[in-house]
Design an enzyme around this catalytic site. Structure first.
Site, short mmCIF file in Angstrom:
data_model
loop_
_atom_site.label_atom_id
_atom_site.label_comp_id
_atom_site.label_asym_id
_atom_site.label_seq_id
_atom_site.Cartn_x
_atom_site.Cartn_y
_atom_site.Cartn_z
N VAL A 156 -5.76 2.17 -4.18
CA VAL A 156 -4.89 3.18 -3.57
C VAL A 156 -5.26 3.41 -2.10
CG1 VAL A 156 -6.29 5.16 -4.31
CG2 VAL A 156 -3.81 5.43 -3.98
N ASP A 157 -6.55 3.22 -1.75
CA ASP A 157 -6.94 3.38 -0.34
C ASP A 157 -6.38 2.23 0.51
OD1 ASP A 157 -8.58 1.67 -1.79
OD2 ASP A 157 -10.42 2.20 -0.72
N SER B 85 -18.00 0.15 1.89
CA SER B 85 -18.92 -0.40 0.88
C SER B 85 -18.54 -1.83 0.56
CB SER B 85 -18.85 0.42 -0.41
OG SER B 85 -18.94 1.78 -0.14
N LEU C 166 -17.03 10.68 0.48
CA LEU C 166 -15.70 11.29 0.49
C LEU C 166 -15.35 11.51 1.96
CD1 LEU C 166 -17.01 12.14 -2.34
CD2 LEU C 166 -15.14 13.78 -2.44
N ASN D 69 -16.33 4.61 -2.57
CA ASN D 69 -17.44 4.30 -3.47
C ASN D 69 -18.80 4.73 -2.93
OD1 ASN D 69 -16.29 3.10 -5.86
ND2 ASN D 69 -15.55 1.47 -4.51
N ILE E 127 -11.43 9.40 -1.37
CA ILE E 127 -12.68 9.27 -2.13
C ILE E 127 -13.02 7.79 -2.30
CG2 ILE E 127 -13.88 9.85 -4.27
CD1 ILE E 127 -11.87 12.16 -4.62
#
EC number: 2.7.1.33
Lengths: 206, 206
Positions: free
Chosen positions: B74-75, B93, B11, B8, B6
């Site tokens: 976390v990504d 983004s 998804l 910004n 998920i």
């Protein structure tokens, strides 16, 4: 002679070697018998000046510089007129970088200004809503979010200017010009550059 | 196994080697008996996922990477877990640039994403409201406004990544990753990097 450079955030004034800036919607009264010679990149703020003073003369049409560049802003033209050889960096709402060679403008580019960068990060995510840390170390990889953003902004500006400069002298002007000038050895900061260019042109025409 | 990252804006989903993206407020129905293992950097969009599917497991707490960096998203952690040595550029983004060395994350920084740049110029002045010209020549100084903006954006990203890369391999991921990868010889584009990292961790924990 009272000069004015209307930008996208402030109106910059010049009189007898002194410069100052004013916000468009709270302009101070000037002596009504003195003409204001001005240039403008912002029509709305230009109307503010015209409403505040009875005797304003737009001299933008006289500011010419030899260039193949289509649509060069009048403030960039004025700054370029002040310098025959060198790179001119105007660090304001936007950051414009222009190269002059033997009195000829050979091209230029536009980066966002520091405040625009800050706003942009904040809009991507609240996590990125940080002030730019002006003292961030550009030699080491960042270890936290504030440094990661500050490094991303400041180092990209510095690398771009270094890449453009090569052996040319750098002339910084604009609100953040003084700050960026300190990253370079061959740099001069002169916040009157646009006005010097305007004066040069006005001496010919008035 | 159905995975979700998920971000910004979108998804991103991964299932059986296929990836696709969905907008947060128009998520498609998934088979309700299959769990969705997900990570998230956006709480609002996380709630969208949770509302759309009965069986979602946040695996963010398991994604760890050795690093001195405080607050690594976390990504970014997940993408770093997929690569032991190299520079990871996630161009979404925001654009995050992270350096991995022998399985350890040694730092990273954040630049605006392409769409954020475009918006930022438009907000400075209507004159700067232009699309970024992806084919702008980065070797010659621009001669018009669209090129001046495009050069300012693309060249600053390219110079930053070159400066970070040195001899390391570059791994691009994210929406604009494919575009930026083509500027570099030592580049790989892999839009499943975050999911590869997630899988690596999940194999240990599930």
């Amino acid at each position: 002679m009272l000069l004015c450079d209307i930008g996208n955030t402030f109106l910059h004034f010049y009189h007898n070697g002194k410069i100052w800036k004013e916000k468009p919607y709270s302009l101070t009264k000037k002596r009504s018998d003195i003409p204001i010679y001005y240039i403008s990149v912002n029509e709305r703020f230009e109307r503010c000046l015209l409403a505040s003073h009875p005797y304003c003369i737009n001299v933008g049409g006289h500011i010419e510089v030899e260039s193949g560049y289509a649509g060069l802003g009048v403030d960039r033209k004025a700054a370029c007129r002040a310098i025959d050889d060198g790179v001119i960096i105007d660090a304001g709402s936007a950051m414009t970088i222009d190269v002059m060679d033997s009195g000829i403008h050979i091209g230029g580019y536009i980066m966002p200004g520091l405040e625009a960068y800050r706003k942009m990060y904040a809009e991507i995510s609240p996590v990125l809503d940080r002030s730019i840390e002006m003292a961030v170390n550009l030699a080491n990889l960042p270890q936290n979010t504030t440094d990661a953003i500050s490094f991303g902004v400041l180092k990209s500006v510095v690398l771009m200017i270094k890449n453009t400069s090569r052996t040319k002298k750098l002339y910084f002007t604009g609100g953040d010009g003084k700050f960026f000038a300190r990253f370079f050895e061959n740099a001069i900061y002169d916040n009157t550059l646009v006005f010097k260019g305007m004066q040069k042109v006005l001496q010919k025409h008035i």
